[in-house]
Design an enzyme around this catalytic site. Structure first.
Site, PDB file in Angstrom:
ATOM      1  N   GLY A 226      44.605  50.684  33.826  1.00  0.00           N
ATOM      2  CA  GLY A 226      45.590  49.558  34.372  1.00  0.00           C
ATOM      3  C   GLY A 226      45.573  48.182  33.319  1.00  0.00           C
ATOM      4  CD  GLU A 227      42.071  47.587  29.335  1.00  0.00           C
ATOM      5  OE1 GLU A 227      41.463  46.550  29.053  1.00  0.00           O
ATOM      6  OE2 GLU A 227      42.319  47.859  28.958  1.00  0.00           O
ATOM      7  CG  HIS A 228      49.605  46.979  33.566  1.00  0.00           C
ATOM      8  ND1 HIS A 228      48.954  48.327  33.411  1.00  0.00           N
ATOM      9  CD2 HIS A 228      50.224  47.117  34.451  1.00  0.00           C
ATOM     10  CE1 HIS A 228      49.655  49.206  34.897  1.00  0.00           C
ATOM     11  NE2 HIS A 228      50.045  48.197  35.230  1.00  0.00           N
ATOM     12  CB  ALA A 229      50.411  41.370  34.968  1.00  0.00           C
ATOM     13  N   GLY A 274      45.387  43.510  37.003  1.00  0.00           N
ATOM     14  CA  GLY A 274      45.116  44.813  37.353  1.00  0.00           C
ATOM     15  C   GLY A 274      43.991  45.742  37.043  1.00  0.00           C
TER      16      GLY A 274
END
Length: 316
Positions: A226-229, A274
């Site tokens: 994840g580690e993005h929006a 997220g």
């Protein structure tokens, strides 16, 4: 304006020391270094030329900040933390340029930890004492060990208790998480001698009609995904097998939930940062998306996400 306070037994060769900063005994700061306001540079610290230290930074005893290190505002660097700037050091062999190491605002570096060259420590992150950081640390992550791995995240609230039926089965329903419209969903669960069936209907219990799905599996337990929006895409996550933790961040509040059964899902609206981590060895994460894949819909840098989120909040 407050003046910097330089101890008589410190050697501070730079003129770039901010108001209210204290440089204590036996510290040595070279001429090219830049140190911000209200910092605390403790006994025995060495600061090389190509170093930038922001405001309100604490650098405890025995730390060396070598060329290429940038420390942003409000960072804590614990005793004897070690920074490095050359991945292949040789005596009397100087690289053309040193690797750039950045510690973002509000992070904390634990005592006796080692930071390898070229690593970025994300905003608000915490590096445990004695950790060896070999790769970038996500914003707000807690990392420990050698090599350092994510063990959790700072300042997160856990999921609320889920109401249960008389037999202990979680009761179907939706619980608001207090993070940018995100919600936790207990899906309907049916049990009989043939097994279990969990079901949710998009457009009824579930918040959107998906145009895409994908499955994530085989993730090593120490890895983070994840580690993005997304700017406009919504997602609904269900761990169809095994378990994983999901961190939701709207730029102001953070909450963490554990998905550990197929009858539990989390709705992640647009503009939620997220992160998924601590996958069990058998985990299979099923993700429904409201839109087709669009690389331009992704926000991959946390600082950019925070600025976008703040702008949306200001516009109401």
């Amino acid at each position: 304006m407050k003046q910097p306070r330089i101890h008589p037994q410190a050697l501070c060769e730079t003129a770039h020391v901010g108001a209210g900063t204290r440089v204590w005994a036996f510290a040595h700061v070279l001429p090219g270094a830049r140190i911000g306001a209200d910092c605390n540079i403790c006994d025995g610290v060495f600061v090389e030329n190509d170093v930038v230290v922001g405001d309100r930074v604490t650098v405890k005893c025995g730390v060396q900040l070598w060329d290429g290190v940038t420390i942003e505002d409000d960072v804590f660097v614990g005793p004897n933390a070690t920074f490095t700037n050359d991945p292949f050091p040789r005596s009397w062999v100087r690289p053309a340029t040193f690797a750039r190491t950045v510690v973002r605002a509000g992070a904390s570096i634990g005592a006796n930890s080692t930071i390898l060259p070229g690593v970025e420590i994300g905003a608000g992150a915490m590096v445990g004492a004695g950790a060896v950081v070999t790769r970038p640390v996500p914003p707000n992550a807690i990392v420990v060990g050698n090599p350092a791995r994510v063990s959790g995240y700072t300042a997160v609230a856990r999921k609320p208790a889920t109401p249960a039926e008389s037999d202990g089965t979680p009761r179907p329903g939706r619980t608001e998480l207090g993070v940018g419209g995100a919600s936790l969903h207990e899906l309907r669960l049916f049990r009989d001698p043939r097994g279990e069936l969990s079901v949710g209907e998009f457009g009824r219990e579930l918040p959107f009609t998906p145009r895409r799905f994908f499955l994530v599996s085989g993730v090593p337990g120490h890895e983070v995904r994840g580690e993005h929006a997304h700017r406009s895409c919504e997602q609904f996550l269900v761990c169809a097998r095994g378990s994983c933790r999901v961190l939701l961040d709207d730029g102001h509040d953070r909450r963490e939930v554990t998905l550990d059964r197929p009858s539990l899902g989390v709705h992640m609206p647009a503009m939620i940062w997220g992160t998924q981590y601590r996958y069990s060895p058998d985990a299979v994460l099923l993700v429904f998306a409201s839109d087709h894949y669009d690389p331009d819909d992704y926000v991959g840098a946390y600082e950019e996400f925070r600025k976008l989120a703040a702008g949306r909040a200001a516009r109401g």
